[in-house]
Design a protein around this motif. Sequence first.
Motif, PDB file in Angstrom:
ATOM      1  N   VAL A 120       0.841  -1.209   0.000  1.00  0.00           N
ATOM      2  CA  VAL A 120       0.000   0.000   0.000  1.00  0.00           C
ATOM      3  C   VAL A 120       0.870   1.250   0.000  1.00  0.00           C
ATOM      4  N   GLY A 121       1.939   1.226   0.793  1.00  0.00           N
ATOM      5  CA  GLY A 121       2.840   2.381   0.839  1.00  0.00           C
ATOM      6  C   GLY A 121       3.514   2.648  -0.487  1.00  0.00           C
ATOM      7  N   VAL A 122       3.971   1.570  -1.142  1.00  0.00           N
ATOM      8  CA  VAL A 122       4.637   1.718  -2.437  1.00  0.00           C
ATOM      9  C   VAL A 122       3.663   2.260  -3.482  1.00  0.00           C
ATOM     10  N   LEU A 123       2.456   1.694  -3.544  1.00  0.00           N
ATOM     11  CA  LEU A 123       1.473   2.139  -4.527  1.00  0.00           C
ATOM     12  C   LEU A 123       1.046   3.590  -4.286  1.00  0.00           C
ATOM     13  N   THR A 124       0.893   3.950  -3.015  1.00  0.00           N
ATOM     14  CA  THR A 124       0.535   5.333  -2.692  1.00  0.00           C
ATOM     15  C   THR A 124       1.637   6.292  -3.123  1.00  0.00           C
ATOM     16  N   THR A 125       2.899   5.893  -2.883  1.00  0.00           N
ATOM     17  CA  THR A 125       4.031   6.725  -3.302  1.00  0.00           C
ATOM     18  C   THR A 125       4.067   6.884  -4.813  1.00  0.00           C
ATOM     19  N   LEU A 126       3.786   5.791  -5.530  1.00  0.00           N
ATOM     20  CA  LEU A 126       3.770   5.851  -6.992  1.00  0.00           C
ATOM     21  C   LEU A 126       2.676   6.778  -7.502  1.00  0.00           C
ATOM     22  N   ILE A 127       1.511   6.724  -6.873  1.00  0.00           N
ATOM     23  CA  ILE A 127       0.405   7.585  -7.308  1.00  0.00           C
ATOM     24  C   ILE A 127       0.741   9.050  -7.056  1.00  0.00           C
ATOM     25  N   VAL A 128       1.317   9.323  -5.877  1.00  0.00           N
ATOM     26  CA  VAL A 128       1.714  10.706  -5.575  1.00  0.00           C
ATOM     27  C   VAL A 128       2.767  11.183  -6.564  1.00  0.00           C
ATOM     28  N   LEU A 129       3.730  10.303  -6.872  1.00  0.00           N
ATOM     29  CA  LEU A 129       4.795  10.669  -7.817  1.00  0.00           C
ATOM     30  C   LEU A 129       4.221  10.936  -9.203  1.00  0.00           C
ATOM     31  N   ILE A 130       3.341  10.026  -9.668  1.00  0.00           N
ATOM     32  CA  ILE A 130       2.736  10.200 -10.992  1.00  0.00           C
ATOM     33  C   ILE A 130       1.877  11.461 -11.037  1.00  0.00           C
ATOM     34  N   SER A 131       1.122  11.706  -9.962  1.00  0.00           N
ATOM     35  CA  SER A 131       0.292  12.916  -9.910  1.00  0.00           C
ATOM     36  C   SER A 131       1.144  14.178  -9.954  1.00  0.00           C
ATOM     37  N   THR A 132       2.270  14.137  -9.236  1.00  0.00           N
ATOM     38  CA  THR A 132       3.173  15.300  -9.227  1.00  0.00           C
ATOM     39  C   THR A 132       3.781  15.536 -10.604  1.00  0.00           C
ATOM     40  N   LEU A 133       4.224  14.440 -11.254  1.00  0.00           N
ATOM     41  CA  LEU A 133       4.818  14.561 -12.586  1.00  0.00           C
ATOM     42  C   LEU A 133       3.792  15.081 -13.599  1.00  0.00           C
ATOM     43  N   MET A 134       2.560  14.571 -13.509  1.00  0.00           N
ATOM     44  CA  MET A 134       1.515  15.023 -14.427  1.00  0.00           C
ATOM     45  C   MET A 134       1.174  16.488 -14.192  1.00  0.00           C
ATOM     46  N   GLY A 135       1.120  16.874 -12.900  1.00  0.00           N
ATOM     47  CA  GLY A 135       0.841  18.272 -12.584  1.00  0.00           C
ATOM     48  C   GLY A 135       1.931  19.193 -13.107  1.00  0.00           C
ATOM     49  N   ASN A 136       3.178  18.796 -12.901  1.00  0.00           N
ATOM     50  CA  ASN A 136       4.294  19.614 -13.400  1.00  0.00           C
ATOM     51  C   ASN A 136       4.284  19.698 -14.929  1.00  0.00           C
ATOM     52  N   ALA A 137       3.941  18.561 -15.568  1.00  0.00           N
ATOM     53  CA  ALA A 137       3.889  18.547 -17.042  1.00  0.00           C
ATOM     54  C   ALA A 137       2.797  19.474 -17.556  1.00  0.00           C
ATOM     55  N   ILE A 138       1.638  19.455 -16.880  1.00  0.00           N
ATOM     56  CA  ILE A 138       0.526  20.309 -17.304  1.00  0.00           C
ATOM     57  C   ILE A 138       0.890  21.788 -17.166  1.00  0.00           C
ATOM     58  N   LYS A 140       3.872  22.985 -17.153  1.00  0.00           N
ATOM     59  CA  LYS A 140       4.929  23.297 -18.109  1.00  0.00           C
ATOM     60  C   LYS A 140       4.341  23.550 -19.496  1.00  0.00           C
ATOM     61  N   VAL A 141       3.341  22.724 -19.873  1.00  0.00           N
ATOM     62  CA  VAL A 141       2.682  22.905 -21.169  1.00  0.00           C
ATOM     63  C   VAL A 141       1.954  24.243 -21.206  1.00  0.00           C
ATOM     64  N   ILE A 142       1.303  24.584 -20.119  1.00  0.00           N
ATOM     65  CA  ILE A 142       0.590  25.867 -20.050  1.00  0.00           C
ATOM     66  C   ILE A 142       1.578  27.022 -20.172  1.00  0.00           C
ATOM     67  N   ASP A 143       2.719  26.899 -19.486  1.00  0.00           N
ATOM     68  CA  ASP A 143       3.728  27.959 -19.534  1.00  0.00           C
ATOM     69  C   ASP A 143       4.273  28.135 -20.951  1.00  0.00           C
ATOM     70  N   ILE A 144       4.538  27.009 -21.633  1.00  0.00           N
ATOM     71  CA  ILE A 144       5.035  27.083 -23.007  1.00  0.00           C
ATOM     72  C   ILE A 144       3.974  27.674 -23.935  1.00  0.00           C
ATOM     73  N   ALA A 145       2.733  27.259 -23.729  1.00  0.00           N
ATOM     74  CA  ALA A 145       1.643  27.760 -24.570  1.00  0.00           C
ATOM     75  C   ALA A 145       1.476  29.272 -24.421  1.00  0.00           C
ATOM     76  N   LEU A 146       1.623  29.762 -23.191  1.00  0.00           N
ATOM     77  CA  LEU A 146       1.481  31.203 -22.962  1.00  0.00           C
ATOM     78  C   LEU A 146       2.594  31.996 -23.664  1.00  0.00           C
ATOM     79  N   LYS A 147       3.759  31.349 -23.784  1.00  0.00           N
ATOM     80  CA  LYS A 147       4.870  32.040 -24.439  1.00  0.00           C
ATOM     81  C   LYS A 147       4.767  31.975 -25.966  1.00  0.00           C
ATOM     82  N   VAL A 148       4.179  30.876 -26.472  1.00  0.00           N
ATOM     83  CA  VAL A 148       4.120  30.667 -27.922  1.00  0.00           C
ATOM     84  C   VAL A 148       2.886  31.299 -28.542  1.00  0.00           C
ATOM     85  N   LEU A 149       1.756  31.149 -27.892  1.00  0.00           N
ATOM     86  CA  LEU A 149       0.500  31.634 -28.463  1.00  0.00           C
ATOM     87  C   LEU A 149       0.445  33.159 -28.478  1.00  0.00           C
TER      88      LEU A 149
END
Length: 232
Positions: A120-138, A140-149
Amino acid sequence: MSNYYYLVKKRISATYDLLGWGDKVFYYFIMFIGLVAVIGFFNTSQSYKQDEATGLFYLGLGFASYFGSKYWRNRIAKERWEKTKKFSQDDFVTLDSVNSLIDELEKSLSSLKTVSQWAVGVLTTLIVLISTLMGNAIFKVIDIALKVLKDEDIEKISDIFVKEYNNSGSSIFEIILGNAGNLLLLFVSLIALGYFAFSTLSFIKKQVLGLLYDVRYHLLLKSTADENDSEM
């Protein structure tokens, strides 16, 4: 687990059908009926048009469930004591063998619990990690879009989001709390799933262990009685 455990489990199952789980299911069913009766009586008493006959029915059902559950619980305890006494008279079991098997089961259940908590601890850590990576990616995409658009494109996209927000009929706080609640529900569901898996894997072992505790007491009582008889 040792082969002795499987042999003991088979003999206990033959002596005590389904390890007594059928009686427990019926006991919980009686308790559930009692809960339904309490809720029904409360709803009837709080309703605008009180129905005395319905209220008395729920009240009677509640009392019947209460006394029925007490009777059935005592019946379960008495039957279990008699069945384990019968099993303790089998030459296949001794006090030393039962003590060893109890120790084996306790260690096995402890190991299962540790593995479940680790998973349970490992899976919870993986979900938090994946959520953090997805949040950072989103972001980052928004930041790039604001600069390009261009400003006109950004304004059009903003209008689309504002329109969707207005059509949703929810406030910004409700949206944030809703997303946070969904994320929390995901974490809680993960933990619940892990402990459910642990309970499923350990269910039979827990039942056998509980019965072996009673078998050990029978053997101890028999040993004490034999010692008293030898002293007389």
